[in-house]
Design a protein around this motif. Sequence first.
Motif, PDB file in Angstrom:
ATOM      1  N   VAL A  87       0.835  -1.201   0.000  1.00  0.00           N
ATOM      2  CA  VAL A  87       0.000   0.000   0.000  1.00  0.00           C
ATOM      3  C   VAL A  87       0.874   1.256   0.000  1.00  0.00           C
ATOM      4  O   VAL A  87       0.532   2.267  -0.632  1.00  0.00           O
ATOM      5  N   ILE A  88       2.005   1.203   0.686  1.00  0.00           N
ATOM      6  CA  ILE A  88       2.929   2.341   0.695  1.00  0.00           C
ATOM      7  C   ILE A  88       3.543   2.534  -0.682  1.00  0.00           C
ATOM      8  O   ILE A  88       3.601   3.653  -1.212  1.00  0.00           O
ATOM      9  N   LEU A  89       4.006   1.448  -1.288  1.00  0.00           N
ATOM     10  CA  LEU A  89       4.598   1.499  -2.622  1.00  0.00           C
ATOM     11  C   LEU A  89       3.592   2.010  -3.644  1.00  0.00           C
ATOM     12  O   LEU A  89       3.924   2.809  -4.523  1.00  0.00           O
ATOM     13  N   THR A  90       2.355   1.569  -3.532  1.00  0.00           N
ATOM     14  CA  THR A  90       1.313   1.994  -4.465  1.00  0.00           C
ATOM     15  C   THR A  90       1.025   3.485  -4.331  1.00  0.00           C
ATOM     16  O   THR A  90       0.907   4.200  -5.345  1.00  0.00           O
ATOM     17  N   ALA A  91       0.899   3.965  -3.105  1.00  0.00           N
ATOM     18  CA  ALA A  91       0.617   5.381  -2.875  1.00  0.00           C
ATOM     19  C   ALA A  91       1.754   6.265  -3.398  1.00  0.00           C
ATOM     20  O   ALA A  91       1.506   7.300  -4.047  1.00  0.00           O
ATOM     21  N   ILE A  92       2.986   5.858  -3.127  1.00  0.00           N
ATOM     22  CA  ILE A  92       4.137   6.639  -3.591  1.00  0.00           C
ATOM     23  C   ILE A  92       4.240   6.569  -5.109  1.00  0.00           C
ATOM     24  O   ILE A  92       4.436   7.587  -5.785  1.00  0.00           O
ATOM     25  N   GLY A  93       4.098   5.367  -5.659  1.00  0.00           N
ATOM     26  CA  GLY A  93       4.183   5.215  -7.102  1.00  0.00           C
ATOM     27  C   GLY A  93       3.105   5.998  -7.835  1.00  0.00           C
ATOM     28  O   GLY A  93       3.361   6.565  -8.906  1.00  0.00           O
ATOM     29  N   PHE A  94       1.913   6.057  -7.283  1.00  0.00           N
ATOM     30  CA  PHE A  94       0.799   6.789  -7.896  1.00  0.00           C
ATOM     31  C   PHE A  94       1.165   8.252  -8.125  1.00  0.00           C
ATOM     32  O   PHE A  94       0.781   8.849  -9.141  1.00  0.00           O
ATOM     33  N   ASN A  95       1.898   8.829  -7.188  1.00  0.00           N
ATOM     34  CA  ASN A  95       2.276  10.242  -7.300  1.00  0.00           C
ATOM     35  C   ASN A  95       3.563  10.434  -8.098  1.00  0.00           C
ATOM     36  O   ASN A  95       3.683  11.386  -8.873  1.00  0.00           O
ATOM     37  N   VAL A  96       4.529   9.538  -7.950  1.00  0.00           N
ATOM     38  CA  VAL A  96       5.826   9.722  -8.596  1.00  0.00           C
ATOM     39  C   VAL A  96       5.735   9.532 -10.113  1.00  0.00           C
ATOM     40  O   VAL A  96       6.435  10.229 -10.866  1.00  0.00           O
ATOM     41  N   ILE A  97       4.883   8.628 -10.582  1.00  0.00           N
ATOM     42  CA  ILE A  97       4.808   8.395 -12.035  1.00  0.00           C
ATOM     43  C   ILE A  97       4.286   9.625 -12.781  1.00  0.00           C
ATOM     44  O   ILE A  97       4.428   9.716 -14.006  1.00  0.00           O
ATOM     45  N   LYS A  98       3.726  10.577 -12.055  1.00  0.00           N
ATOM     46  CA  LYS A  98       3.243  11.813 -12.689  1.00  0.00           C
ATOM     47  C   LYS A  98       4.378  12.787 -12.958  1.00  0.00           C
ATOM     48  O   LYS A  98       4.209  13.750 -13.713  1.00  0.00           O
ATOM     49  N   PHE A  99       5.548  12.576 -12.338  1.00  0.00           N
ATOM     50  CA  PHE A  99       6.670  13.475 -12.526  1.00  0.00           C
ATOM     51  C   PHE A  99       7.214  13.350 -13.943  1.00  0.00           C
ATOM     52  O   PHE A  99       7.208  12.280 -14.541  1.00  0.00           O
ATOM     53  N   ASN A 100       7.716  14.468 -14.452  1.00  0.00           N
ATOM     54  CA  ASN A 100       8.328  14.479 -15.775  1.00  0.00           C
ATOM     55  C   ASN A 100       9.812  14.140 -15.638  1.00  0.00           C
ATOM     56  O   ASN A 100      10.683  14.990 -15.798  1.00  0.00           O
ATOM     57  N   LEU A 101      10.084  12.872 -15.307  1.00  0.00           N
ATOM     58  CA  LEU A 101      11.434  12.391 -15.083  1.00  0.00           C
ATOM     59  C   LEU A 101      11.646  11.103 -15.867  1.00  0.00           C
ATOM     60  O   LEU A 101      10.690  10.475 -16.325  1.00  0.00           O
ATOM     61  N   SER A 102      12.887  10.717 -15.997  1.00  0.00           N
ATOM     62  CA  SER A 102      13.168   9.442 -16.656  1.00  0.00           C
ATOM     63  C   SER A 102      12.692   8.302 -15.765  1.00  0.00           C
ATOM     64  O   SER A 102      12.644   8.437 -14.534  1.00  0.00           O
ATOM     65  N   PRO A 103      12.341   7.156 -16.353  1.00  0.00           N
ATOM     66  CA  PRO A 103      11.875   6.014 -15.551  1.00  0.00           C
ATOM     67  C   PRO A 103      12.884   5.572 -14.495  1.00  0.00           C
ATOM     68  O   PRO A 103      12.495   5.126 -13.420  1.00  0.00           O
ATOM     69  N   VAL A 104      14.180   5.701 -14.781  1.00  0.00           N
ATOM     70  CA  VAL A 104      15.199   5.286 -13.821  1.00  0.00           C
ATOM     71  C   VAL A 104      15.127   6.149 -12.572  1.00  0.00           C
ATOM     72  O   VAL A 104      15.171   5.639 -11.442  1.00  0.00           O
ATOM     73  N   PHE A 105      15.015   7.481 -12.756  1.00  0.00           N
ATOM     74  CA  PHE A 105      14.899   8.363 -11.598  1.00  0.00           C
ATOM     75  C   PHE A 105      13.614   8.086 -10.838  1.00  0.00           C
ATOM     76  O   PHE A 105      13.604   8.083  -9.599  1.00  0.00           O
ATOM     77  N   LYS A 106      12.528   7.857 -11.547  1.00  0.00           N
ATOM     78  CA  LYS A 106      11.256   7.546 -10.889  1.00  0.00           C
ATOM     79  C   LYS A 106      11.389   6.274 -10.041  1.00  0.00           C
ATOM     80  O   LYS A 106      10.909   6.213  -8.906  1.00  0.00           O
ATOM     81  N   PHE A 107      12.047   5.275 -10.616  1.00  0.00           N
ATOM     82  CA  PHE A 107      12.213   4.010  -9.907  1.00  0.00           C
ATOM     83  C   PHE A 107      12.963   4.211  -8.596  1.00  0.00           C
ATOM     84  O   PHE A 107      12.540   3.726  -7.547  1.00  0.00           O
ATOM     85  N   PHE A 108      14.082   4.943  -8.657  1.00  0.00           N
ATOM     86  CA  PHE A 108      14.874   5.127  -7.440  1.00  0.00           C
ATOM     87  C   PHE A 108      14.143   5.974  -6.407  1.00  0.00           C
ATOM     88  O   PHE A 108      14.236   5.725  -5.198  1.00  0.00           O
ATOM     89  N   ILE A 109      13.378   6.946  -6.856  1.00  0.00           N
ATOM     90  CA  ILE A 109      12.579   7.739  -5.914  1.00  0.00           C
ATOM     91  C   ILE A 109      11.546   6.862  -5.233  1.00  0.00           C
ATOM     92  O   ILE A 109      11.358   6.914  -4.007  1.00  0.00           O
TER      93      ILE A 109
END
Length: 378
Positions: free
Chosen positions: A312-334
């Motif tokens: 649930v924590i990973l899902t909540a964080i991922g839901f918001n981070v995937i909206k960032f205009n960043l490369s997938p690698v940076f999104k993954f590490f965040i």
Amino acid sequence: MQRNYDIDWLRTLIVITIIHFHAFIIFNQNPEAIMYVKDMTNVLAFNNIGGVLDRFNMATLFLLSGITIYYSLQSRSIKAFLSERFKKLLLPFLTGSILLNPIMTYFWSMNQGDSESFTEHYIGFFTKNVGGLDGLNGGYTPAHLWFVLYLFIFSLMGLPFFLWLKSNKSERIRNSLAVFFFKPVVLCLLAVPYCFIYLIEILNEKNPIAYFYLILIGCIFATDARYIKALNRDKWIYLALSVFMFILFFRYKNSDIESTFGIYSFAFIEKLLKIIPAYALIGLFNCYINKNSRFLKYLSTACYPIYVIHMVILTAIGFNVIKFNLSPVFKFFIIVIASYSFCFLIYELLRRSRYIGILFGIQRKKTKTNTTILENIV
């Protein structure tokens, strides 16, 4: 009997790194790779790494769980064993199913553009047709807690076998089996029935018969030190076999296999990759990572409640981070760094709450000297 710190280390690291595995799936566009938030980008490297982990991580955990079930019954009465199973498995499963999983599927519905309120979604979670039990229609899903539910059911189903196995009645059979399977690489024979079990199509990769078989095999491994010694001795052979089969696996995974022989051969390799790498890991950890430490004590206690709450924590964080205009690698590490940070933070809060912590599998146990069982393993 001495405490097996190598088993502690292996089980702990697999459970903790499950956060990485689920973060990889966020960047996997394959609809069969279930995750409750998905980025629009498909990252092949993440897919391949996740594909490797997906082959053996859960199979290894079930093998280790079978080992620790046997150890647990050495020092507990049947009543105490069942009580511990209810508290540490069934209670966290119910907690997660009622409180956490509806939140994850709600993020999925929002990601799909649904406008229903959380209250409406929560009611639908328990009233809609469950479909494929993946929760992608808004209905009930055990999500990642299927592992916990399986362990609880298998603990009850296998109890007569576990008790017989530890009794004097089975001593002759146990010794004969240990003598036979101690021979070089003969443990591979135990992987063959596992592959054929999947001809019985039940829940695809989550086939309960196959995982119950692994629990039974793990329990047998715990009956005699020769099994672990054999895995230690043959570890490099199992590792080489694993690498070779992974090369074949990725070579033919996306190719068009037309012959019946080719299809069944690929399926056979695919299932062998669930057990042979587990053999290699158990042997390697037994040989090289078999020491206690304060770090291990902490992680070993923390990993199970973190497993319960991480999705649930990973899902909540991922839901918001995937909206960032960043490369997938940076999104993954965040996503990974933030998920670990919040998981350990929430764990620290839960373990300080005597009653709430119990709901998430945190058990307070009296300190014992010369312990011979793995207290924190599920």
